[in-house]
Enzyme design. Structure first.
Site, PDB file in Angstrom:
ATOM      1  N   ARG B  28      34.460 -45.010 -28.312  1.00  0.00           N
ATOM      2  CA  ARG B  28      34.509 -45.753 -27.034  1.00  0.00           C
ATOM      3  C   ARG B  28      33.820 -44.991 -25.894  1.00  0.00           C
ATOM      4  O   ARG B  28      34.280 -45.031 -24.748  1.00  0.00           O
ATOM      5  CB  ARG B  28      35.951 -46.115 -26.675  1.00  0.00           C
ATOM      6  CG  ARG B  28      36.150 -47.632 -26.600  1.00  0.00           C
ATOM      7  CD  ARG B  28      37.550 -48.026 -26.203  1.00  0.00           C
ATOM      8  NE  ARG B  28      38.475 -48.019 -27.318  1.00  0.00           N
ATOM      9  CZ  ARG B  28      39.790 -47.882 -27.222  1.00  0.00           C
ATOM     10  NH1 ARG B  28      40.354 -47.721 -26.051  1.00  0.00           N
ATOM     11  NH2 ARG B  28      40.534 -47.898 -28.297  1.00  0.00           N
ATOM     12  N   ARG B  32      34.981 -48.741 -19.997  1.00  0.00           N
ATOM     13  CA  ARG B  32      35.480 -48.969 -18.638  1.00  0.00           C
ATOM     14  C   ARG B  32      35.601 -47.715 -17.780  1.00  0.00           C
ATOM     15  O   ARG B  32      35.745 -47.809 -16.569  1.00  0.00           O
ATOM     16  CB  ARG B  32      36.837 -49.673 -18.706  1.00  0.00           C
ATOM     17  CG  ARG B  32      36.715 -51.186 -18.845  1.00  0.00           C
ATOM     18  CD  ARG B  32      38.017 -51.858 -18.460  1.00  0.00           C
ATOM     19  NE  ARG B  32      39.053 -51.670 -19.487  1.00  0.00           N
ATOM     20  CZ  ARG B  32      40.348 -51.617 -19.237  1.00  0.00           C
ATOM     21  NH1 ARG B  32      40.794 -51.710 -17.995  1.00  0.00           N
ATOM     22  NH2 ARG B  32      41.213 -51.462 -20.228  1.00  0.00           N
ATOM     23  N   ARG B  41      29.568 -55.032 -17.049  1.00  0.00           N
ATOM     24  CA  ARG B  41      30.545 -55.930 -17.675  1.00  0.00           C
ATOM     25  C   ARG B  41      30.758 -57.190 -16.837  1.00  0.00           C
ATOM     26  O   ARG B  41      30.995 -58.281 -17.372  1.00  0.00           O
ATOM     27  CB  ARG B  41      31.865 -55.160 -17.866  1.00  0.00           C
ATOM     28  CG  ARG B  41      33.018 -55.959 -18.453  1.00  0.00           C
ATOM     29  CD  ARG B  41      32.748 -56.383 -19.876  1.00  0.00           C
ATOM     30  NE  ARG B  41      33.799 -57.292 -20.334  1.00  0.00           N
ATOM     31  CZ  ARG B  41      33.823 -58.578 -20.045  1.00  0.00           C
ATOM     32  NH1 ARG B  41      32.867 -59.124 -19.309  1.00  0.00           N
ATOM     33  NH2 ARG B  41      34.804 -59.339 -20.507  1.00  0.00           N
ATOM     34  N   ASP B  78      32.297 -54.962 -31.280  1.00  0.00           N
ATOM     35  CA  ASP B  78      33.742 -54.946 -31.480  1.00  0.00           C
ATOM     36  C   ASP B  78      34.056 -55.124 -32.968  1.00  0.00           C
ATOM     37  O   ASP B  78      33.288 -55.769 -33.678  1.00  0.00           O
ATOM     38  CB  ASP B  78      34.408 -56.070 -30.679  1.00  0.00           C
ATOM     39  CG  ASP B  78      35.918 -55.902 -30.627  1.00  0.00           C
ATOM     40  OD1 ASP B  78      36.403 -55.154 -29.747  1.00  0.00           O
ATOM     41  OD2 ASP B  78      36.614 -56.468 -31.500  1.00  0.00           O
ATOM     42  N   TYR B 154      44.710 -58.291 -37.794  1.00  0.00           N
ATOM     43  CA  TYR B 154      44.505 -59.062 -36.562  1.00  0.00           C
ATOM     44  C   TYR B 154      44.426 -60.559 -36.859  1.00  0.00           C
ATOM     45  O   TYR B 154      44.943 -61.385 -36.120  1.00  0.00           O
ATOM     46  CB  TYR B 154      43.202 -58.641 -35.882  1.00  0.00           C
ATOM     47  CG  TYR B 154      43.292 -57.427 -34.993  1.00  0.00           C
ATOM     48  CD1 TYR B 154      43.917 -57.487 -33.748  1.00  0.00           C
ATOM     49  CD2 TYR B 154      42.723 -56.217 -35.368  1.00  0.00           C
ATOM     50  CE1 TYR B 154      43.973 -56.370 -32.919  1.00  0.00           C
ATOM     51  CE2 TYR B 154      42.772 -55.096 -34.539  1.00  0.00           C
ATOM     52  CZ  TYR B 154      43.403 -55.180 -33.322  1.00  0.00           C
ATOM     53  OH  TYR B 154      43.455 -54.085 -32.508  1.00  0.00           O
TER      54      TYR B 154
END
Lengths: 347, 347
Positions: B28, B32, B41, B78, B154
């Site tokens: 990552r 952010r 973003r 992702d 998921y």
């Protein structure tokens, strides 16, 4: 018949005997999967009220014993009662879990009072005494507490969390003040555990539910060492006290808890094989059936229980899950588990 | 200057060389915590739109390379794009994470189409090609995917979960139909990884983020074996493909992924010591600085990085975190980490 500890299978194994069949109890054996528990739970408004009302907590503790004849009852309570008794303002919200007034700095820690924990938790010890008097003489009574790191993590975060990042950041970034918090928790936890033994608990379990949030360096400092101090503190008043440590998620470092904390036994989580390497043969182990297997039942349950007992043959071993019973569990599967243990374990 | 793989430190280590200084990249590393990422973003509405818009994904991939000169770029994407390409209807909600149309039974599995994954993910490969052309010749480009169990978990749960209980129950209770889901994921994942290599990725990483939700028996069946099949499938088209496996939470069983999947390297999580027992000295390791240490910085960061590099001296080793960079991370701490690696590792 008097209640001699020597008659209790759980205590014999915690002292190092290997028994056939092994004793069996389950983490969260009292709980929402039981219809009689749900009926009882509806009689108190908040979850902590429920824990602090002896007639309700006694009944919750005894329900799984009556239904399944397990080898041990575990006091119906919560790991956050010590945080609550320290003054952390714990509440439980439906469907959300515990909510606490977050401890955000040294000022908040100064307000925590570890000297009155046992006084504030008096109703819990009343429950212990009442359960003690009502249990069959061969059924052990387990007292418990959260380990200091796990309770500290909730107190800093103010709620449950996936990774307890704020607590980790504090522990890493300002170890001097984090130590103050852990010290209060060590003191409060020793007081709470001693009071449970005074009231008639036969043995104890420490839940380090968030061992998996730590790295190897912080594990020694904030998990292993505080647990060692708690165990030492309890044994200063109760020499030889039997204390199981459950370091959930400790993975490769699970064995450190056996070697360095003074634990009488180690609870193994679902992820970790019972045959994990690096443990002496004489280490008393507890665990570690996947709670999802208890939900599924059938041949999978039968085979899994037989395999666990076979793998642990000749070792001091206590049958349990690798995590708590989940609400989706059919109660009859718990009955089947107990039957399988008694049958397979009997040889 | 042409981009010869031999010039790329990451690839040399993945082939077994021990380098001083070791290569460094961070899970990552685009994200952010970077102000330039947050600005970028805001130009796309949904997170998947962002991943599927090459000009945005290219820029996100390159931002940390420009700022820090890391040894590898990892494609900005992702792990759920394969689920999305299979037809699972993935969406990301602000502050809530991914939401999927849950797969609840065999009928839902039949609707998943693994034959068109690479076609549906064409914009991702366009990103790979563009990044490839823009990267410095010594910077490796890493493609990636989620491991089948993690993506399946998921898909069954329909969202993130603490314990992925529904997926575990299905996998345990109805392995025949769960195998259908895993098979589709193996096929789709192989297609997606091969397409990334075709487009110019130098090497690959498989993220088994929820290895910790499995028990030892289900780990073999639903994590180790599918990963082995994915790696085998990729190498059928790309012999010798370099593939790192990151089995987060596998604990005592981390070594199984090194011994039984064919992985080129193993990513070690924060909880597990880099010096974990049971691994051959030649195993290529990657990790495992606590992301909270990168947030705290200062002497703690300096000492932790020095210790990691010292512990791994003489072994094939890639510096990384034990989990992803968190949004609270000051970007200058990442710069400091890279500087420390280059300085300590050079000594």
């Amino acid at each position: 018949m008097t209640s001699l500890p020597a008659n209790k299978a759980l205590l014999r194994v915690l002292r190092g005997d290997s028994l056939q069949p092994p004793p069996v109890w389950l983490m969260r054996q009292a709980g929402r999967y039981l219809p009689e528990y749900r009926a009882l739970r509806s009689k108190a408004s908040g979850f902590l009220d429920f824990c602090y009302t002896p007639e309700l907590a006694v009944e919750a503790t005894l329900q799984p014993i009556r239904r399944f004849g397990l080898d041990a009852a575990i006091l119906f309570s919560d790991i956050l009662v010590v945080a609550d008794a320290l003054g952390a303002g714990v509440a439980f919200r439906e469907g959300e879990g515990p909510v606490l007034e977050p401890v955000t700095g040294p000022g908040d820690i100064d307000r925590l009072d570890s000297s009155r924990v046992a006084e504030r938790l008096a109703p819990v010890y009343e429950t212990v005494r009442a359960v003690r008097a009502l249990l069959p003489p061969t059924t052990a009574l387990i007292g418990f507490a959260g380990a200091p790191w796990t309770v500290a993590a909730y107190m800093v975060e103010g709620r449950t969390s996936r990774d307890f990042f704020e607590a980790r950041r504090w522990a890493l970034g300002n170890p001097e003040s984090f130590r103050q918090l852990v010290d209060r928790l060590v003191e409060g936890t020793v007081a709470h555990l001693c009071a449970q033994l005074d009231a008639g608990a036969d043995c104890l379990q420490l839940f380090e539910s968030w061992a998996g949030a730590l790295n190897p360096a912080t594990r020694r400092l904030w998990s292993i060492e505080p647990i060692r101090r708690v165990i030492e503190g309890v044994r200063r008043k109760h020499p030889g006290a039997l204390i199981t440590v459950f370091p959930r998620g400790a993975g490769v470092e699970t064995g450190l808890y056996a070697r360095e904390t003074g634990a009488s036994a180690i609870g193994i989580d679902t992820t970790t094989p019972l045959t994990l390497p690096g443990l002496p043969k004489k280490t008393v182990l507890q665990g570690n059936l996947d709670p999802a297997i208890l939900v599924v039942g059938g041949d999978l349950l039968d085979e899994s229980v037989a395999a666990m007992i076979r793998d642990m043959q000749g070792r001091p071993y206590i049958v349990n899950l690798g995590h708590g019973v989940v609400p989706e569990t059919p109660p009859e599967h718990v009955g089947r588990l107990v039957e399988l243990v008694r049958r397979n374990g009997g040889g």
